[in-house]
Structures are given as C-alpha cells and as structure tokens.
Design a protein around this motif. Structure first.
Motif, mmCIF file in Angstrom:
data_model
loop_
_atom_site.group_PDB
_atom_site.id
_atom_site.type_symbol
_atom_site.label_atom_id
_atom_site.label_comp_id
_atom_site.label_asym_id
_atom_site.label_seq_id
_atom_site.Cartn_x
_atom_site.Cartn_y
_atom_site.Cartn_z
ATOM 1 N N CYS A 291 28.951 -15.503 -17.231
ATOM 2 C CA CYS A 291 29.184 -16.948 -17.282
ATOM 3 C C CYS A 291 28.462 -17.624 -18.447
ATOM 4 N N TYR A 292 27.683 -16.861 -19.181
ATOM 5 C CA TYR A 292 26.916 -17.405 -20.291
ATOM 6 C C TYR A 292 27.755 -17.398 -21.557
ATOM 7 N N ASN A 293 27.806 -18.549 -22.232
ATOM 8 C CA ASN A 293 28.513 -18.673 -23.509
ATOM 9 C C ASN A 293 27.458 -18.647 -24.610
ATOM 10 N N SER A 294 27.417 -17.558 -25.362
ATOM 11 C CA SER A 294 26.376 -17.398 -26.386
ATOM 12 C C SER A 294 26.564 -18.350 -27.563
ATOM 13 N N HIS A 295 27.775 -18.839 -27.773
ATOM 14 C CA HIS A 295 28.021 -19.763 -28.890
ATOM 15 C C HIS A 295 27.458 -21.154 -28.613
ATOM 16 N N THR A 296 27.543 -21.575 -27.354
ATOM 17 C CA THR A 296 27.058 -22.906 -26.993
ATOM 18 C C THR A 296 25.751 -22.863 -26.209
ATOM 19 N N ALA A 297 25.322 -21.669 -25.822
ATOM 20 C CA ALA A 297 24.128 -21.472 -24.992
ATOM 21 C C ALA A 297 24.223 -22.276 -23.699
ATOM 22 N N ASN A 298 25.414 -22.257 -23.095
ATOM 23 C CA ASN A 298 25.662 -22.970 -21.848
ATOM 24 C C ASN A 298 26.213 -22.028 -20.792
ATOM 25 N N CYS A 299 26.071 -22.430 -19.554
ATOM 26 C CA CYS A 299 26.597 -21.686 -18.416
ATOM 27 C C CYS A 299 27.945 -22.287 -18.028
ATOM 28 N N ALA A 300 28.911 -21.437 -17.770
ATOM 29 C CA ALA A 300 30.246 -21.909 -17.371
ATOM 30 C C ALA A 300 30.206 -22.653 -16.032
ATOM 31 N N HIS A 301 29.169 -22.430 -15.232
ATOM 32 C CA HIS A 301 29.030 -23.103 -13.941
ATOM 33 C C HIS A 301 28.103 -24.313 -14.021
ATOM 34 N N GLY A 302 27.639 -24.634 -15.224
ATOM 35 C CA GLY A 302 26.771 -25.789 -15.405
ATOM 36 C C GLY A 302 25.345 -25.573 -14.923
ATOM 37 N N MET A 303 24.966 -24.334 -14.734
ATOM 38 C CA MET A 303 23.616 -24.031 -14.250
ATOM 39 C C MET A 303 22.630 -24.046 -15.411
#
Length: 172
Positions: free
Chosen positions: A89-101
């Motif tokens: 769920c981790y997006n390495s390009h944006t350093a964000n979690c797809a679940h908003g965690m």
C-alpha cells in the motif's frame, strides 16, 4: 493507564525460534519455576495484515506489559519486516499510504524496542549466543536494561541454555 502484568517477547521468530520456543517450554513446564504471563495471548495479528494493523496489535500487547524481553541473534538488528517501505500500500513516489495511514519506516523489531524504551518497561536482552555483543542489539536498547548471554559451553564442550541466568533476568 491499565495495570501492566504481561511479559512481551520480541525477536526474529525465524532465526531465533530455538530460544523463543525454549522460553515458552520453560514457561509451560510444571517442574520449572520460570513463569510469566505472555502478552501475545492478548490479541492476534496475521502475517498477511498490513504493517500498520500489526503494529496496532503490538501496541496493545506492549501496553499490557511490564517486562520486555528481546531475543538478539545474528540478524535481529538488520530485520526490515514491518516497514511501510515494503508494504504493497506504500507509494514510494509520493511517500504516502494508499489507505491514508501514517508512514512508519521502522521494522517491527525497531517499533517494539522503541515503544518498550519509551514506555519505561523493564528491559531484558537475551543474546542467542555464549557472549553479549551489543552491536547486534538495536541501538535504542543497546545500553538499556539487563543484557544476558542465553548459552554457555559446558565442560564437555557442548552448548547449553543458561536457564538460571535467563530466569534471574526475567523474574527479578
């Protein structure tokens, strides 16, 4: 804060399973006097759960614990399992979690050690070896608590678990 009565065991459940299994065997033995209430009986998390879900489960167990036992072996300090960096769920390009965690790059071991240190738990570090090598211990606990070698070499040259030293460290 709830009354803390449990003992929390952390370690490489693959590489150091022999010592972990031995602690549980001693704890469940009718003839031995090592006795602790296992924090892992409180709540379960599946290996397939997201790291953030597993860390929430670990936090519940740690919050009920008074003693934190870390098993240190060859790979303890280099484990990466549990880092968001390796979560699907981790997006390495944006350093964000797809679940908003919240993003947490710590491994499960790093998380457990940091929380135990921050919460002021009694720290026991057992080395799955005949000697203490603090360089193998996570830095946050390297100079905290009681450090004990879990093995000794008998006069016959064989390796044995040091039951008395382990018991004294955990039960004192």
């Amino acid at each position: 804060m709830a009354y803390r009565t449990k003992t929390y065991i952390a370690g490489d459940w693959t590489g150091d399973k022999d010592l972990i299994d031995t602690l549980y065997y001693w704890n469940n033995s009718q003839r031995l006097t090592l006795s602790f209430f296992d924090a892992h009986e409180i709540t379960q998390a599946r290996d397939t759960s997201l790291p953030c879900s597993i860390k929430k489960s670990l936090a519940v167990r740690l919050d009920a614990s008074k003693t934190f036992v870390l098993i240190v072996g060859e790979t303890t300090n280099s484990l990466t399992k549990g880092s968001c960096r390796y979560c699907s769920c981790y997006n390495s390009h944006t350093a964000n979690c797809a679940h908003g965690m919240h993003i947490d790059y710590r491994s499960f071991i790093q998380y457990e050690c940091q929380k135990a240190a921050n919460d002021g738990l009694k720290i026991v570090v057992l080395y799955n070896a005949t000697h203490i090598n603090r360089n193998k211990c996570p830095e946050v606990l390297r100079y905290k608590g009681q450090h004990v070698a879990a093995m000794y070499r008998g006069i016959d040259g064989e390796l044995y678990w040091d039951y008395q030293s382990i018991k004294n460290a955990i039960m004192s």
